[in-house]
Design a protein around this motif. Structure first.
Motif, mmCIF file in Angstrom:
data_model
loop_
_atom_site.group_PDB
_atom_site.id
_atom_site.type_symbol
_atom_site.label_atom_id
_atom_site.label_comp_id
_atom_site.label_asym_id
_atom_site.label_seq_id
_atom_site.Cartn_x
_atom_site.Cartn_y
_atom_site.Cartn_z
ATOM 1 N N THR A 191 27.435 20.597 -41.900
ATOM 2 C CA THR A 191 27.838 21.503 -42.972
ATOM 3 C C THR A 191 27.183 22.868 -42.719
ATOM 4 O OG1 THR A 191 26.013 20.971 -44.486
ATOM 5 C CG2 THR A 191 27.978 19.561 -44.603
ATOM 6 N N GLY A 192 27.909 23.926 -43.061
ATOM 7 C CA GLY A 192 27.375 25.262 -42.785
ATOM 8 C C GLY A 192 27.210 25.482 -41.292
ATOM 9 N N GLY A 193 28.148 24.942 -40.521
ATOM 10 C CA GLY A 193 27.979 24.969 -39.060
ATOM 11 C C GLY A 193 28.596 26.157 -38.348
ATOM 12 N N ALA A 194 29.113 27.129 -39.108
ATOM 13 C CA ALA A 194 29.761 28.265 -38.442
ATOM 14 C C ALA A 194 28.839 29.466 -38.305
ATOM 15 C CB ALA A 194 31.030 28.653 -39.194
ATOM 16 N N SER A 195 27.597 29.346 -38.781
ATOM 17 C CA SER A 195 26.664 30.475 -38.617
ATOM 18 C C SER A 195 25.230 29.951 -38.567
ATOM 19 C CB SER A 195 26.821 31.474 -39.780
ATOM 20 O OG SER A 195 26.350 30.897 -40.979
ATOM 21 N N ARG A 245 32.743 27.673 -45.837
ATOM 22 C CA ARG A 245 33.747 28.280 -46.730
ATOM 23 C C ARG A 245 34.560 29.338 -46.018
ATOM 24 N NH1 ARG A 245 29.550 30.113 -51.178
ATOM 25 N NH2 ARG A 245 28.639 30.613 -49.177
ATOM 26 N N ARG A 246 33.911 30.150 -45.166
ATOM 27 C CA ARG A 246 34.595 31.319 -44.601
ATOM 28 C C ARG A 246 35.443 30.943 -43.389
ATOM 29 N NH1 ARG A 246 29.475 34.871 -43.680
ATOM 30 N NH2 ARG A 246 28.664 32.760 -43.432
ATOM 31 N N GLU A 247 36.746 31.046 -43.589
ATOM 32 C CA GLU A 247 37.690 30.675 -42.531
ATOM 33 C C GLU A 247 37.462 31.526 -41.279
ATOM 34 O OE1 GLU A 247 41.416 30.291 -44.502
ATOM 35 O OE2 GLU A 247 42.276 29.172 -42.837
ATOM 36 N N GLU A 248 37.135 32.838 -41.490
ATOM 37 C CA GLU A 248 37.000 33.723 -40.323
ATOM 38 C C GLU A 248 35.765 33.358 -39.487
ATOM 39 O OE1 GLU A 248 36.722 34.628 -43.480
ATOM 40 O OE2 GLU A 248 34.952 35.889 -43.742
ATOM 41 N N LYS A 249 34.697 32.879 -40.141
ATOM 42 C CA LYS A 249 33.514 32.467 -39.379
ATOM 43 C C LYS A 249 33.807 31.196 -38.584
ATOM 44 C CE LYS A 249 29.877 34.157 -39.375
ATOM 45 N NZ LYS A 249 29.452 35.297 -38.501
ATOM 46 N N LEU A 250 34.578 30.292 -39.204
ATOM 47 C CA LEU A 250 34.949 29.048 -38.510
ATOM 48 C C LEU A 250 35.848 29.373 -37.315
ATOM 49 C CD1 LEU A 250 35.661 26.902 -41.697
ATOM 50 C CD2 LEU A 250 33.857 26.432 -40.039
ATOM 51 N N ALA A 251 36.779 30.338 -37.519
ATOM 52 C CA ALA A 251 37.699 30.721 -36.432
ATOM 53 C C ALA A 251 36.911 31.369 -35.289
ATOM 54 C CB ALA A 251 38.767 31.666 -36.967
ATOM 55 N N TYR A 257 33.859 28.323 -28.919
ATOM 56 C CA TYR A 257 33.736 26.936 -28.436
ATOM 57 C C TYR A 257 35.012 26.179 -28.813
ATOM 58 C CZ TYR A 257 28.892 28.379 -28.356
ATOM 59 O OH TYR A 257 27.743 29.066 -28.119
ATOM 60 N N PRO A 258 36.078 26.276 -27.995
ATOM 61 C CA PRO A 258 37.371 25.679 -28.366
ATOM 62 C C PRO A 258 37.297 24.178 -28.640
ATOM 63 C CG PRO A 258 37.574 27.085 -26.431
ATOM 64 C CD PRO A 258 36.110 26.980 -26.700
ATOM 65 N N GLN A 259 36.287 23.508 -28.105
ATOM 66 C CA GLN A 259 36.207 22.048 -28.327
ATOM 67 C C GLN A 259 35.672 21.702 -29.722
ATOM 68 O OE1 GLN A 259 34.201 24.032 -26.557
ATOM 69 N NE2 GLN A 259 32.521 22.893 -25.595
ATOM 70 N N LEU A 260 35.203 22.707 -30.461
ATOM 71 C CA LEU A 260 34.705 22.459 -31.835
ATOM 72 C C LEU A 260 35.858 22.097 -32.758
ATOM 73 C CD1 LEU A 260 32.314 25.305 -33.076
ATOM 74 C CD2 LEU A 260 31.769 22.877 -32.848
ATOM 75 N N HIS A 261 35.600 21.232 -33.729
ATOM 76 C CA HIS A 261 36.558 20.967 -34.808
ATOM 77 C C HIS A 261 36.039 21.708 -36.036
ATOM 78 C CE1 HIS A 261 37.995 17.732 -32.227
ATOM 79 N NE2 HIS A 261 36.731 17.384 -32.094
ATOM 80 N N THR A 262 36.952 22.286 -36.808
ATOM 81 C CA THR A 262 36.493 23.063 -37.968
ATOM 82 C C THR A 262 37.206 22.604 -39.235
ATOM 83 O OG1 THR A 262 38.177 24.769 -37.645
ATOM 84 C CG2 THR A 262 36.074 25.120 -36.536
ATOM 85 N N ARG A 263 36.560 22.841 -40.357
ATOM 86 C CA ARG A 263 37.153 22.453 -41.641
ATOM 87 C C ARG A 263 36.613 23.379 -42.741
ATOM 88 N NH1 ARG A 263 41.259 19.188 -43.883
ATOM 89 N NH2 ARG A 263 40.648 18.703 -46.002
ATOM 90 N N VAL A 264 37.543 23.962 -43.486
ATOM 91 C CA VAL A 264 37.133 24.801 -44.627
ATOM 92 C C VAL A 264 36.817 23.887 -45.809
ATOM 93 C CG1 VAL A 264 37.879 26.568 -46.279
ATOM 94 C CG2 VAL A 264 38.589 26.728 -43.882
ATOM 95 N N CYS A 265 35.688 24.141 -46.464
ATOM 96 C CA CYS A 265 35.325 23.341 -47.644
ATOM 97 C C CYS A 265 34.278 24.105 -48.446
ATOM 98 C CB CYS A 265 34.744 21.998 -47.189
ATOM 99 S SG CYS A 265 34.132 20.975 -48.537
ATOM 100 N N ASP A 266 34.491 24.211 -49.745
ATOM 101 C CA ASP A 266 33.443 24.760 -50.605
ATOM 102 C C ASP A 266 32.648 23.579 -51.139
ATOM 103 O OD1 ASP A 266 31.774 25.791 -52.471
ATOM 104 O OD2 ASP A 266 33.276 27.028 -53.471
ATOM 105 N N LEU A 267 31.460 23.412 -50.583
ATOM 106 C CA LEU A 267 30.651 22.227 -50.895
ATOM 107 C C LEU A 267 30.083 22.242 -52.308
ATOM 108 C CD1 LEU A 267 28.865 22.090 -47.460
ATOM 109 C CD2 LEU A 267 30.344 20.290 -48.365
#
Ligand SMILES: NC(=O)c1ccc[n+]([C@@H]2O[C@H](COP(=O)([O-])OP(=O)(O)OC[C@H]3O[C@@H](n4cnc5c(N)ncnc54)[C@H](OP(=O)(O)O)[C@@H]3O)[C@@H](O)[C@H]2O)c1
Length: 254
Positions: free
Chosen positions: A11-15, A37-43, A49-59
Motif C-alpha cells: 500500500t502506498g507503493g507509488a512513492s 490514490r493518485r493514478e498519475e503516480k501509479l502510472a 517498471y512495466p512489470q509492476l501491477h498497479t491499483r487505485v484505492c483510497d484506503l
C-alpha cells in the motif's frame, strides 16, 4: 521472510518508502502490486517498471479496502505478502485545532484503521499460503512520540501494539509478522520538503533489507534501532529534545 518468489501487495507503493520497497523487491525476483490514490503516480511507477501491477484505492474508505482485497485475491491467488505502508502525517497544534473532525479522523483512518482492516481481511487468505508475511511500517515515533504530530504518533503507537498482538496470535500459522520502524527518511511525507533532513532512501532500504535477510521481525534503522530498548527517561528526554529542535525551526507553530 524469504526475499524472492513472493507475490507482494504494497500500500502506498507509488512513492517514497513504498516505491523504494517495490523496486528492491522487483530486483530480488518478486511479483509486486502497488496501491495508492493518485493514478498519475501509479502510472509513473508503471512506466518506470512495466512489470509492476498497479491499483487505485483510497484506503481511508472501508468499501474500497474490501474491493481491493477481493480484486487482489482474485487476480493474484498466490499473493502471500501484505505490506501496510501507506500513511499520512499531519502537524497538529492541539491549542488551535480549527479543522473539522473529518480532517483529523482521516489520519487515523489511513494510518490505523486501514492497516488493521487489511490485515484482518487478508489473514484467512494468507494462512492458506505455504509461507506468508504481513509487514507493518510503523515509525520511531511509535516509541518516542513527536509532540508536533500527536495524532500521527498515537496512530503509529497503536500500530506497534497491534503488530505485537498480531505476531502472537499468528505464531502457529504460516504467517510471519514483521514491523519496520523508520527514522526520519527523505520522502514527501507530510508535504514536499518537510523530510529533507531524513536519511537518504537508498541507505534506509539497504539497512532494512539487511534486517530482513537476517530474519529480524522488528527492524529499525539508525536511531530507531536503539529506541526499542530505550528507558522511559531516555524516551522522555528524547521527546523533549526533538520538540525543542522542532520549535526552533518552526517558531510560529504554537
Ligand atoms: N519518511 C519518513 O520520515 C517516515 C518515518 C517513519 C515512518 N514513515 C512511514 O512510512 C510510510 C511511507 O511514508 P513515506 O515517507 O514514503 O511518505 P510518502 O512518500 O508520502 O508515501 C505515502 C504513500 O501513502 C499513500 N497513501 C496516503 N494516503 C492514502 C490513502 N488514503 N489511500 C491509499 N494510499 C494512500 C500515498 O499515495 P497517494 O497519495 O497517491 O494515495 C503515498 O504513496 C508511512 O506509513 C509513514 O508513516 C515514514
Amino acid at each position: 521472510m524469504k526475499l524472492s518468489g513472493n507475490t507482494i501487495l504494497i500500500t502506498g507503493g507509488a512513492s517514497g518508502i513504498g516505491l523504494a520497497f517495490a523496486e528492491q523487491y522487483l530486483k530480488e525476483g518478486n511479483d509486486v502490486i502497488v496501491v495508492g490514490r493518485r493514478e498519475e503516480k501509479l502510472a509513473e511507477a508503471k512506466e518506470k517498471y512495466p512489470q509492476l501491477h498497479t491499483r487505485v484505492c483510497d484506503l481511508s474508505e472501508e468499501r474500497e479496502r474490501i474491493q481491493l482485497y477481493e480484486w487482489a485475491i482474485k487476480e493474484f491467488p498466490q499473493l502471500n505478502v501484505l505490506i501496510n505502508n501507506a500513511g499520512i502525517q499531519q502537524r497538529v497544534n492541539l491549542l488551535n485545532a480549527a479543522n473539522d473532525w473529518r480532517y483529523y479522523q482521516n489520519e487515523l483512518a489511513i494510518n490505523v484503521e486501514a492497516p488493521i482492516h487489511l490485515s484482518m481481511l487478508f489473514i484467512p487468505h494468507l494462512i492458506k499460503q505455504e509461507e506468508a508475511t504481513i509487514v507493518n511500517i510503523t515509525s520511531g515515533l511509535a516509541i518516542q512520540p513527536g509532540i508536533w504530530v500527536p495524532i500521527y504518533s498515537a496512530a503509529k503507537a497503536a500500530m506497534h501494539s497491534f503488530t505485537l498482538t498480531l505476531r502472537q496470535q499468528l505464531e502457529n500459522t504460516s504467517v510471519e509478522v514483521v514491523e519496520i520502524l523508520p527514522p526520519a527518511v527523505n520522502t514527501d511525507l507530510g508535504g514536499v520538503g518537510l523530510h529533507t533532513f531524513g536519511a537518504p532512501l537508498p541507505d534506509f532500504i539497504a539497512g532494512i533489507f539487511n534486517g530482513l535477510k537476517n530474519g529480524k521481525s522488528e527492524i529499525g534503522y539508525g536511531g530507531t534501532e536503539q529506541r526499542l530498548t530505550a528507558s522511559k527517561e531516555e524516551i522522555e528526554q528524547g521527546m523533549k529534545n526533538a520538540w525543542q529542535g522542532f520549535l526552533k525551526n518552526n517558531p510560529d507553530f504554537l
